[in-house]
Design a protein around this motif. Structure first.
Motif, mmCIF file in Angstrom:
data_model
loop_
_atom_site.group_PDB
_atom_site.id
_atom_site.type_symbol
_atom_site.label_atom_id
_atom_site.label_comp_id
_atom_site.label_asym_id
_atom_site.label_seq_id
_atom_site.Cartn_x
_atom_site.Cartn_y
_atom_site.Cartn_z
ATOM 1 N N ARG A 124 38.807 45.444 52.017
ATOM 2 C CA ARG A 124 37.873 45.131 50.930
ATOM 3 C C ARG A 124 38.514 44.171 49.957
ATOM 4 N N CYS A 127 38.073 40.809 51.390
ATOM 5 C CA CYS A 127 36.413 40.392 51.479
ATOM 6 C C CYS A 127 36.528 39.743 49.864
ATOM 7 N N ILE A 138 31.685 39.420 45.731
ATOM 8 C CA ILE A 138 31.203 40.443 46.769
ATOM 9 C C ILE A 138 29.863 41.159 46.149
ATOM 10 N N TYR A 161 29.057 46.818 55.914
ATOM 11 C CA TYR A 161 29.415 45.577 55.419
ATOM 12 C C TYR A 161 29.752 46.018 53.966
ATOM 13 N N TRP A 162 30.953 45.290 53.556
ATOM 14 C CA TRP A 162 31.417 45.601 51.960
ATOM 15 C C TRP A 162 30.492 45.142 51.031
ATOM 16 N N CYS A 226 31.846 41.355 55.570
ATOM 17 C CA CYS A 226 31.755 41.249 53.842
ATOM 18 C C CYS A 226 30.503 40.391 53.670
#
Length: 244
Positions: A124, A127, A138, A161-162, A226
Motif C-alpha cells: 500500500r 502504491c 491512490i 487493487y489498492w 495499484c
C-alpha cells in the motif's frame, strides 16, 4: 592704460549681451532651454500614455469622463490581469501536454479524471509513493459512478487493487478516510466487511457482487496492484471576466 580699460569694457558688454540673449531665449519660448530639452525627452512617454488613454476609451467607453490618471490606473489593473492570465494559460498548456502524454500510455480517461492501473503487485505504501511520482493519488472512490466505472474496467482482470481508503482509528475504533483526509460519502463494502482484524487498508477486489467490492486488508505485508487517479485541473474550466 586706456586700451586695457577698453578691453575690459568690451568683455563686460559681451557678457551682458550673452546674458540678455539667454534671457531673451527663455522669454521667447516661455521656458529655459534646459527645461525645453527635458520636455522633449519626455515627449515619447507622453505620446505613449496618450495612446494608452485613447485605446482604453475606445475599448471601454464606460471610462469616458474619467481623468487621464484614473484611466491609466485602470490600464495598469488590466495589464496585471493579463499577465496573470498569460501565466495561467502556460500552466494549462503544461497540464494538457502532460495529460496527453499519459493518455498515450496506460492511463484511461473518465469524467474529468484519468486513471492508471499498475501491472505489478506492491504494498500500500509503495502504491502511494508511485502515484505521487505521477503527480496523482491512490484513487478515492466517493460515488457510485466512479465505483461502477472501475468495476467494469477491471472485471476482466480479476485481481485486488489498492484504493485510497484507510482506517486511521485507534483502540478498536474506526475512522475511515481517503488520502486527502475526507471521509467517504458512500461505501461499497463486500458482505461482512470491513474486518478490522484483517487490516486497516482497502482493496477493490474480484470476484464480487456489483457495488460490493471493497475488502479490508493488511497495509504493509500484502501486495496488490495499484490504481492511481489524476484529476483534470479545475482551472481548465474556469473563465475569468475582465471588469474595468
Amino acid at each position: 592704460m586706456a586700451p586695457k580699460a577698453d578691453a575690459k569694457g568690451a568683455e563686460d558688454a559681451k557678457g551682458a549681451k550673452d546674458a540678455k540673449g539667454a534671457k531673451d531665449a527663455k522669454d521667447a519660448t516661455g521656458a529655459h532651454p534646459e527645461d525645453v530639452r527635458q520636455i522633449n525627452k519626455t515627449m515619447p512617454i507622453r505620446k505613449g500614455l496618450k495612446g494608452i488613454e485613447a485605446e482604453m476609451l475606445h475599448q471601454y467607453p464606460n471610462l469616458t469622463g474619467m481623468s487621464t490618471l484614473e484611466i491609466l490606473d485602470e490600464a495598469l489593473k488590466l495589464s496585471e490581469i493579463l499577465i496573470r492570465q498569460k501565466r495561467r494559460n502556460a500552466e494549462i498548456m503544461s497540464d494538457i501536454l502532460d495529460t496527453r502524454t499519459k493518455l498515450r500510455g496506460r492511463w484511461r480517461q473518465k469524467f474529468v479524471n484519468i486513471f492508471y492501473v499498475s501491472f505489478s503487485a506492491i504494498s500500500r505504501d509503495e502504491c502511494d509513493a508511485d502515484c505521487k511520482k505521477e503527480d496523482s493519488e491512490i484513487v478515492p472512490i466517493g460515488d457510485e459512478a466512479t465505483e461502477t466505472y472501475l468495476e467494469d474496467m477491471l472485471v476482466k482482470r480479476p485481481r485486488r487493487y489498492w484504493i485510497g481508503l484507510r482506517n486511521y482509528g485507534t483502540d478498536g475504533n474506526t475512522n475511515w478516510k481517503f488520502t486527502d483526509g475526507l471521509q467517504p460519502k458512500q461505501t461499497f463494502w463486500a458482505h461482512d466487511e470491513p474486518k478490522l482484524h484483517t487490516g486497516n487498508c482497502v482493496v477493490l477486489g474480484f470476484p464480487c457482487t456489483p457495488l460490493q467490492c471493497w475488502f479490508s486488508e493488511e497495509c504493509s505485508q500484502t501486495k496488490r496492484r495499484c490504481i492511481c487517479r489524476k484529476s483534470a485541473k479545475i482551472r481548465w474550466f474556469r473563465t475569468s471576466s475582465i471588469n474595468v
